[in-house]
Design an enzyme around this catalytic site. Structure first.
Site, PDB file in Angstrom:
ATOM      1  N   LYS A   1       0.863  -1.184   0.000  1.00 36.06           N
ATOM      2  CA  LYS A   1       0.000   0.000   0.000  1.00 36.06           C
ATOM      3  C   LYS A   1       0.897   1.231   0.000  1.00 36.06           C
ATOM      4  CE  LYS A   1      -4.073   1.718   2.570  1.00 36.06           C
ATOM      5  NZ  LYS A   1      -4.972   1.430   3.710  1.00 36.06           N
TER       6      LYS A   1
ATOM      7  N   SER B   1      -9.761   1.166   2.458  1.00 35.92           N
ATOM      8  CA  SER B   1      -8.902   2.026   1.663  1.00 35.92           C
ATOM      9  C   SER B   1      -7.769   1.287   0.945  1.00 35.92           C
ATOM     10  CB  SER B   1      -8.293   3.100   2.552  1.00 35.92           C
ATOM     11  OG  SER B   1      -7.472   2.490   3.527  1.00 35.92           O
TER      12      SER B   1
ATOM     13  N   SER C   1      -9.986  -1.379   6.591  1.00 36.27           N
ATOM     14  CA  SER C   1      -9.376  -1.084   5.293  1.00 36.27           C
ATOM     15  C   SER C   1      -8.601  -2.230   4.658  1.00 36.27           C
ATOM     16  CB  SER C   1      -8.455   0.137   5.399  1.00 36.27           C
ATOM     17  OG  SER C   1      -9.220   1.312   5.413  1.00 36.27           O
TER      18      SER C   1
END
Ligand code: MG
Ligand code: ZN
Lengths: 520, 496, 100
Positions: free
Chosen positions: B85, B160, B184
């Site tokens: 990420k 996310s 997330s």
């Protein structure tokens, strides 16, 4: 500031002063929350890492030794140590603060409810107008020399220092008028211990003594070099005045930039008079932060924006709370060294030193250590001359050179030897001064200097008698005058004999022989 | 087998890759190039990545292949393509958090979890798209455009960590790391049909991941199998002296016992969560069916209500933004990141750099969090939320007296359409209603695929919740379910 | 407790965000909507409940006082929007001088 102006004001107004003292824990190896070294100065941004630069993703981990040092400081001023404490974030934007919040402590500091007893003597006593009325419950003792008063310590907590800014294009490096500024984060994250006093201080002199006392304690603890010049000890003052007899407190101002003990005294004295004058003129005091200008010897208000501070403190979520067990606290207490008051008393008791000298000596732990090393060599009988040398020529030498004890060419053993050489009559006190100067330049031991220079004091009475005889033979007129009653000539004869003996005659013996022969 | 076929590569497990490299079937370099070939084909449509790092991957692969040549023992994830990420620092990459304010930010140090995964032999393939600063549940709040769900390009992958989820779901990498503050990792896991785990708070170091909410954030893996998830956790778990909230708890081998089955395990279904209004009937049905499967396998299934957790969303939408507002203060245009041009003074520089640099959702959360901490409101908001958190934590503790694991849906619906919830922050926030309570209580949770929607064919996940530091039991249940259901979770990739 | 437009402007200043009038108005509505949805939490009886900062009962997490290598100055300044003589450059500061 004329002293009498202050006392005149203090006769009508009582000053109420509280201090906030920030002390960098300079004796630690690493910063508060990262492994960068703690040091002073250096090229900008050369002692930084992701943590103290506040880079995205970096996390703070508290320095164990800083926590211990703060608890030790708390114990040294009789604080209670909180069984449960934690760090909070204090939030405000400022360019020298990398994360735009400072990791500090809020409602759960490590230490609280302590006190420090300070002695005021000498000229400063006069500032304490109400001494005879003894209105303060904090007044512990008073005698002909002065008084002792107790200053409460509200709290001691731990936080991180900010970076430093250089303001370019303005005057004297000040913010106002600068075109732009340069930010250096070398200092950012240095462990910073903040002590907040109760508003128990009543005079600028008490404020100075309080700060000096804390410095002497922190030096004894070995947690900081407490240099006001280099900013490792920084004192801010909150001061207000109220008409004598009034219970309600006046509006306070906060004074910053007092970077020496003298400045601390003078700035507070200025501010007390300024506030009194303002009130006398029918004005009112506004709560504000004021900056002391050392050159102009006055305080002035800092321009401040309308925005009220809202620090939005909340528990630091990157850290966990602290719970100190009684055993852990006692372990820290066991590390407390002999504190300055106790050391002063011991110096008086064991060495018969005057109290003032003992206090001066004990106020600087490494200086006191130096003295103790020397006195261990000379024995207590020479303690007094040793103190005179230590506080006299030796201190003057350090100050003149601007060096610390560690950098001194003269060691404690050398000073002890010098005092012994004088004490046993090998050299005179006057010769001692010459030898001392030689020690500071060459770094040679005093015995070696005396031998090399043939400076041994002549105590051989035959040699002295011979020299006296030669002088008297060469100065028949002076001998006659003396014998006719002009006895003040004795000094002239001593000088002549000493010159004859190249300064090495034992002055006591020279005097004695001269008197005997002239009076014969 | 060979790796010339992309579909072959995309099906390989981490263990199969390492075994293949050890046996000389293929090299790490071939694996890396297979990953990039697949990315070349799929990335234009999916947009899972903010940055690709072929040079770093080649260097890592070369190190693995040199070890093979030298006959050295290979680390456990040798040659496994991995993605991170884009809120995790890695030297040699940018770390943008999908924000304009960090668009050009270059990492100068490594995130500990990333470092550990690479030290375990994984190949760094690239940095994945995300909702800006991890604020969102759809990966639409990215300054660099949305990531699309490999199952349906018109839909979101969740968020996310949507880029990390999509990259694994589409077979572009074998494993990826995401971060989970309120769901997330798990929510995009459910929406993309991947295995997605949030470990216990403190289990994995947070050092080097750009903080959203420090007391809630946790790094975890996306994988295509439960065993791979256990292997990644093996690599990244454990104390880190750079993180004061990282625990010193012993780290077991999480692959041990995966096949032990669920016989006799006490499994509690959180009834009031399954029955929650807003939970799609097909999700509810899939959850019940997963429970029935576990019961068939010998688990002792019981029911429990967690009424306090109903307040989790409210507590989260105070605590998360409050911590975020503070954590994001440092993006001020002074030391790094976007700086507004021609600032008159420092205040002007702060005000404009931040307003121009942050996206709408970031600004919304910073404002909410700043308000919640401001003078006069702290007790009503932050204080109340932290006390609610206490009650939620206690409620879970009581539940784990009765059960070994708890079961809920992972997300109330399957993947929604891009743009569907973009204008309605509240409905977006509801996507995390099942996942948020775990972050507040610090518990581990894993989402495993349990069904495909009968109408849309989209994946549905079930959330298995473990007790603190008992990821092993949670993984064991996940593994049993995975084996029993034997679902094919390969996205159709139609239209690509 | 609803949030006024003045509150929103105050918060924007605290958070250092230069927002347009439009943004202020929209945020006021959004924040009020979100805050409205947390009122059920505020109605809870939380008398005597301790706040939880972390769900994991860790205590006294510290590091030993040991120096570790940091960043070179080049890396420290790598992302600086403007640097001069090894330092970060900022425009002039207007307003109060803060202190630690
Ligand atoms: Mg402070
Ligand atoms: Zn550092």
């Amino acid at each position: 500031m004329a002293k009498d102006r202050l006392t005149e004001v203090l006769e009508r107004y009582e000053a109420v002063i509280g201090l906030e003292i920030h002390t960098e824990l300079t004796s630690l190896n690493s910063k508060m929350f990262c492994g960068c070294p703690v040091a002073f100065g250096g090229e900008p941004n050369t002692r930084v890492c992701p943590v103290c630069l506040g880079l995205p993703g970096a996390l703070p981990v508290p320095n164990e030794a800083a926590v211990e040092a703060t608890v030790l400081a708390g114990l040294s001023v009789e604080c209670a140590i909180a069984p449960y404490s934690q760090f909070h974030r204090k939030q405000y934007f400022y360019p020298d603060m990398p994360k735009d919040y400072q990791i500090s402590q809020y409602d759960l500091p490590f230490c609280g409810f302590g006190h420090v007893d300070i002695e005021v003597d000498g000229d400063g006593v006069a500032e304490r107008i109400d001494l005879d009325a003894a209105v303060s419950a904090n007044l512990l003792e008073r005698d002909s020399d002065g008084y002792v008063t107790r200053i409460g310590v509200t709290r001691i907590h731990l936080e991180e220092d900010t970076g430093k800014m250089v303001h370019v294009g303005g005057s004297e490096g000040r913010i106002s008028g600068a075109d732009h500024s340069l930010v250096d984060f070398n200092r950012a994250g240095t462990p910073l211990m903040e002590l907040v006093s109760e508003p128990d201080i009543r005079t600028p002199e008490e404020a100075r003594r309080f700060a000096q006392k804390l410095r002497s304690i922190f030096l004894a603890l070995g947690i900081s070099d407490c240099s006001m010049e280099e900013g490792s000890m920084r004192v801010d003052g909150n001061v207000s005045v109220r008409p004598r007899g009034q219970v309600e407190l006046g509006t306070k101002s906060e004074i910053k930039n007092m970077n020496s003990f003298k400045t601390l005294h003078d700035a507070l004295a200025y501010e007390i008079v300024r506030q009194a004058d303002e009130i006398d003129a029918g004005g009112r005091i506004v709560q504000e932060t004021r900056h002391y200008d050392v050159g102009a010897k006055r305080t002035s208000a800092l321009r401040s924006k309308e925005e009220a501070h809202d620090y939005r403190y909340f528990p630091e979520p990157d850290m966990v709370p602290f719970e100190f067990t009684p055993e852990w606290i006692e372990g820290i207490r066991a590390r407390l060294p002999e504190l300055p008051d106790a050391r002063r008393d011991r110096f008086v008791r064991d060495f018969g030193l005057p109290k003032g000298d003992a206090r001066t000596l004990a106020a600087d732990a490494s200086f006191a250590d130096f003295f103790e090393e020397a006195v261990a060599l000379t024995g207590p009988s020479l303690a007094k001359p040793l103190v005179n040398w230590a506080l006299g020529d030796f201190s003057a030498y350090l100050n003149a050179e601007g060096i610390s004890l560690g950098e001194s060419r003269v060691t404690s053993a050398m000073l002890a030897e010098l005092v012994e050489l004088i004490g046993d009559g090998t050299i005179s006190g006057k010769q001692g001064k010459v030898v001392f100067v030689e020690m500071t330049t060459s770094g040679d031991a005093p015995g070696a200097i005396v031998a090399l220079r043939g400076m041994k004091q002549v105590s051989d009475s035959d040699a002295i008698e011979a020299a006296v005889d030669r002088v008297m033979a060469a100065s028949p007129a002076e001998v006659a005058n003396y014998r006719a009653g002009k006895t003040t000539l004795i000094g002239w004869f001593v000088g002549q004999v000493m010159r004859e003996m190249k300064g090495q005659g034992n002055p006591g013996l020279v005097n004695e022989v001269l008197a005997r022969k002239l009076d014969a | 087998m060979t790796v010339s076929s992309l579909s072959d590569f995309s099906q390989l497990s981490a263990r199969a890759i390492r075994d293949g490299i050890v046996s000389g079937e293929f090299s790490a370099a071939e694996i890396a190039s297979a990953a990039y070939s697949r990315i070349d084909a799929l990335e234009p449509d999916i947009h899972a990545f903010n940055e690709l790092t072929p040079q770093l991957a080649e260097e890592a692969a070369a190190r693995i292949d040199a070890k093979v040549a030298a006959g050295e023992l290979l680390p456990p994830l040798a040659g496994v393509p991995a993605a991170f990420k884009d809120n995790m620092n890695l030297v040699g990459t940018h770390t943008t958090c999908s924000s304009r304010i960090l668009k050009n930010y270059q990492s100068v140090y490594d995130c500990s979890a990333v470092r550990r995964l690479l030290d375990a032999g994984a190949l760094p393939i690239g940095k994945c798209n995300m909702d800006e600063f991890a604020f969102g549940s759809s990966t639409e709040n990215s300054a660099f455009g949305p990531t699309r769900n490999p199952w349906d390009l018109d839909r979101v992958p969740g968020g996310s960590s949507g880029g990390s989820a999509a990259a694994v779901a589409a077979g572009m990498v074998t494993v990826s790391l995401g971060s989970d503050t309120g769901g997330s990792i798990r929510q995009p896991g459910a929406l993309t049909g991947t295995v997605a785990m949030k470990p216990t708070y403190g289990r994995v170091s947070r050092y080097g991941i750009v903080a959203f909410a420090s007391s809630l954030d946790q790094i975890g893996p996306f994988t295509r199998s439960v065993e791979d998830a256990a292997m990644v956790l093996n690599a990244i778990a454990g104390h880190d002296d750079m993180d004061a909230t990282s625990v010193r708890e012993a780290v077991p081998d999480f692959t041990v016992g995966l096949g032990d089955g669920v016989k006799g395990l006490r499994v509690g279904v959180v009834r009031d969560m399954v029955d929650l209004e807003g939970c799609a009937p097909e999700v509810r049905a899939a959850t019940e069916s997963a429970l029935a499967t576990l019961a068939t396998l010998g688990a002792e299934v019981g029911e429990i209500d967690l009424p306090m957790s109903q307040h989790g969303l409210a507590a989260y939408y105070i605590i998360g933004p409050a911590e975020a507002s503070s954590n994001l203060a440092r993006f001020d245009g002074i030391r790094y990141g976007y700086r507004a041009p021609d600032a008159a003074d420092v205040l002007d520089l702060y005000m404009r750099s931040r307003a121009e640099g942050f996206g709408a959702e970031s600004i919304r959360r910073i404002m909410l969090g700043t308000h919640a901490l401001s003078s006069g409101y702290y007790d009503a908001y932050y204080g109340t939320a932290q006390k609610t958190r206490t009650l939620i934590t206690r409620e879970f503790a009581a539940a784990f007296e009765r059960f070994d694991v708890l079961i809920t849906p992972t997300a109330p619906t399957v993947a929604f359409k891009i743009g569907e919830k973009a204008e309605d922050p509240l409905s977006m926030y509801l996507s995390d209603v099942y996942t948020i309570p775990l972050n507040l209580a610090g518990l581990p949770g894993i989402s495993v695929p349990c069904a495909k929607s009968a109408t849309t064919g989209l994946p549905i996940g079930v959330q298995i919740i473990g007790n603190h530091f008992d990821e092993s039991t949670m993984l064991r249940v996940a593994s049993a379910l995975e084996a029993a259901l034997a679902l094919d979770m390969t996205p159709p990739l139609t239209g690509i | 407790m609803s949030i006024s437009e003045a509150d929103v402007r105050h918060v924007a200043l605290l958070a250092r965000l230069a927002l347009s009038d439009e943004q202020i108005v929209r945020l006021q509505a959004e924040l009020n909507s979100i805050l409205g949805h947390i009122e059920h939490m505020q109605a809870l009886d939380l008398e005597g409940v301790e706040p939880t900062s972390h769900s994991i009962p860790l205590r006294n997490a510290t590091r030993p006082d040991v120096v570790r290598p940091g960043l070179s100055r080049e890396l420290a300044l790598l992302n600086a929007p403007e640097a001069e003589n090894g330092a970060f450059v900022i425009p002039r500061i207007v307003g109060a001088e803060e202190g630690a």
